[in-house]
Design a protein around this motif. Structure first.
Motif, PDB file in Angstrom:
ATOM      1  N   THR A   1     -13.345   2.954  -0.465  1.00  0.00           N
ATOM      2  CA  THR A   1     -12.927   2.409  -1.749  1.00  0.00           C
ATOM      3  C   THR A   1     -12.483   0.962  -1.583  1.00  0.00           C
ATOM      4  O   THR A   1     -11.697   0.636  -0.690  1.00  0.00           O
ATOM      5  CB  THR A   1     -11.771   3.238  -2.344  1.00  0.00           C
ATOM      6  N   ARG A   2     -13.009   0.095  -2.436  1.00  0.00           N
ATOM      7  CA  ARG A   2     -12.607  -1.309  -2.479  1.00  0.00           C
ATOM      8  C   ARG A   2     -11.877  -1.562  -3.792  1.00  0.00           C
ATOM      9  O   ARG A   2     -12.299  -1.066  -4.844  1.00  0.00           O
ATOM     10  CB  ARG A   2     -13.816  -2.240  -2.368  1.00  0.00           C
ATOM     11  N   ARG A   3     -10.813  -2.370  -3.738  1.00  0.00           N
ATOM     12  CA  ARG A   3      -9.982  -2.605  -4.921  1.00  0.00           C
ATOM     13  C   ARG A   3      -9.895  -4.094  -5.242  1.00  0.00           C
ATOM     14  O   ARG A   3     -10.074  -4.947  -4.371  1.00  0.00           O
ATOM     15  CB  ARG A   3      -8.572  -2.028  -4.705  1.00  0.00           C
ATOM     16  N   SER A   4      -9.597  -4.342  -6.499  1.00  0.00           N
ATOM     17  CA  SER A   4      -9.463  -5.717  -6.977  1.00  0.00           C
ATOM     18  C   SER A   4      -8.187  -5.847  -7.799  1.00  0.00           C
ATOM     19  O   SER A   4      -7.808  -4.935  -8.542  1.00  0.00           O
ATOM     20  CB  SER A   4     -10.672  -6.098  -7.845  1.00  0.00           C
ATOM     21  N   ARG A   5      -7.516  -6.987  -7.685  1.00  0.00           N
ATOM     22  CA  ARG A   5      -6.331  -7.222  -8.503  1.00  0.00           C
ATOM     23  C   ARG A   5      -6.701  -7.485  -9.965  1.00  0.00           C
ATOM     24  O   ARG A   5      -5.869  -7.325 -10.846  1.00  0.00           O
ATOM     25  CB  ARG A   5      -5.550  -8.414  -7.949  1.00  0.00           C
ATOM     26  N   HIS A   6      -7.936  -7.897 -10.180  1.00  0.00           N
ATOM     27  CA  HIS A   6      -8.396  -8.201 -11.539  1.00  0.00           C
ATOM     28  C   HIS A   6      -9.386  -7.135 -11.993  1.00  0.00           C
ATOM     29  O   HIS A   6     -10.067  -6.503 -11.179  1.00  0.00           O
ATOM     30  CB  HIS A   6      -9.057  -9.582 -11.584  1.00  0.00           C
TER      31      HIS A   6
END
Length: 427
Positions: free
Chosen positions: A117-122
């Motif tokens: 899983t990859r996450r983004s702040r936006h």
């Protein structure tokens, strides 16, 4: 058939009344009900994202616009419902997206393995239900001055013959025998388009998408909130997805048409390993997506096609909403110009300008998408590894989904990306 949400003709404030040939004949017009009939500037066939965008663009330019839809609205469409940056940027001004969720994380897997899983702040992109989204787009077109008729199935268009009073006019013939006249017609009636058949649209990639809308308990929905899953599948060029929309998960798969049984098994296995087999889908559906051939026409005479009717979608991901919205807007703008053309030469010039605008933008994106699909079909593991282990690749994915760049722009402006793609092409 009905008009949508009030009397659109009053909203437009036009002095002349637009009537079909059937009603003109009833009011004592000519014997065949054609010569005296009023003519719409633009008739749009199909009220999905492409058609609603075309109708909005033409109506916003101050033209008389009739939007024909064979179904009653709202209606369900097989679609993941992801709204990426290019889709958002192509919406009418002030349009409020009916978002069901905002995506900040993506889980990638390779046929159920190597999950990361990859996450983004936006926010990466938003998720919508198509019935709500499509109906709201139609509302925007009606508010701009277009008139909607639902339950109006089109059997054919004619640009010559007794139904056509002059060379500036197109006859749109409905299944009930009624004829509607227009100075320009936009075909946005889906991937099995009758208008596309009239234009001569040719397809060179056909894929089968299967999808289930699965209601889940709150504790399951909470686990998926803000996160989607993309699974690179077992069939060449296939992948699956889970898109959360409140207490319903949209779960689907897509692969090349030809082995529907294998695609169905992929969906069943996919749902099973996700632990969702015990929940009853509220809707199970299927749909064929079609990509146009490079030399496929986009117009014929005073008739343009856009969206699925023109085979415009991203070949690798099969993302179609942004292509529908963008091509629909272009079609509406150029339909206005065609409606103003007084001869076939000028109409042809405007139609060619429309084709050039589509090919220069969406066509270039499709070309890169085809090359990416070729790589993905042969080496899905490589793409999975790149996306899940290399931060620049993930950052590029995030920028594409947000709409700050595109695959075509990256290949055009980054020599390393261009050389890598050329290397994959050769191998």
């Amino acid at each position: 058939m009905r008009l949508s949400r009030g009397d659109s003709s009053l909203r437009v404030g036009r002095e002349r009344e637009h009537v079909s040939s059937e009603y003109q004949a009833q009011d004592g017009g000519s014997a065949d009900g054609v010569e005296d009939a009023s003519v719409w500037d633009v008739v749009v066939v199909g009220a999905g994202p492409a058609g609603a965008s075309a109708a909005y663009a033409a109506a916003a330019a101050g033209r008389s616009v009739l939007l024909l839809e064979k179904a009653e609205l709202p209606r369900y469409k097989t679609c993941g419902g992801g709204i990426i940056g290019p889709s958002r940027d192509a919406l009418p001004p002030g349009f409020e997206l009916p978002l069901r969720d905002r995506v900040h994380a993506v889980t990638f897997s390779l046929n159920g393995r190597l999950t990361r899983t990859r996450r983004s702040r936006h926010m990466l992109f938003g998720l919508i239900n198509r019935p709500e989204f499509d109906a709201q787009l139609v509302d925007a077109a009606v508010a701009a001055g277009a008139e909607l008729r639902t339950g109006a199935a089109v059997s054919r268009v004619e640009q010559h013959g007794t139904s056509v009073p002059d060379r500036r006019t197109v006859a749109v013939v409905l299944n009930n025998g009624e004829t509607v006249l227009a100075r320009a017609v936009v075909g946005a009636d889906g991937s099995a388009s009758r208008i596309g058949a009239h234009v001569g649209v040719k397809m060179d990639q056909v894929d089968l998408g299967l999808e289930a809308e699965i209601p889940v308990p709150p504790e399951v929905a909470e686990d998926w909130a803000g996160r989607v899953l993309i699974d690179w599948g077992p069939l060449p060029g296939s992948y699956g997805w889970v898109f959360p929309k409140g207490e319903t998960l949209t779960v689907g798969v897509i692969s090349a048409r030809g082995d529907g049984g294998a695609t169905k098994r992929y969906l069943e296995d996919f749902i099973g390993r996700l632990g969702l087999a015990g929940f009853e889908p509220s809707i199970s559906s299927g749909h064929l997506t079609r990509c146009r051939a490079d030399d496929s026409p986009l117009s014929r005479g005073r008739v343009l096609v856009c969206g699925d009717a023109a085979g415009l979608l991203e070949p690798w991901t099969r993302e179609g909403i942004s292509f529908a919205l963008r091509s629909g807007r272009l079609a509406g703008e150029w339909a206005v110009r065609i409606s103003e053309s007084h001869d076939a030469v000028d109409a042809r010039r405007q139609a060619l300008n429309y084709a050039f605008a589509v090919k220069a933008g969406l066509g270039v994106e499709m070309g890169v998408g085809r090359r990416m699909l070729g790589i993905f079909e042969k080496r899905p593991g490589v793409l999975h590894a790149v996306l899940t282990t290399l931060p620049p690749a993930w950052n590029t994915f995030a920028r594409i989904t947000r709409g700050s760049t595109s695959l075509a722009e990256i290949v055009r402006t980054h020599p390393l990306a261009r050389r890598a793609l050329e290397s994959f092409d050769r191998s």
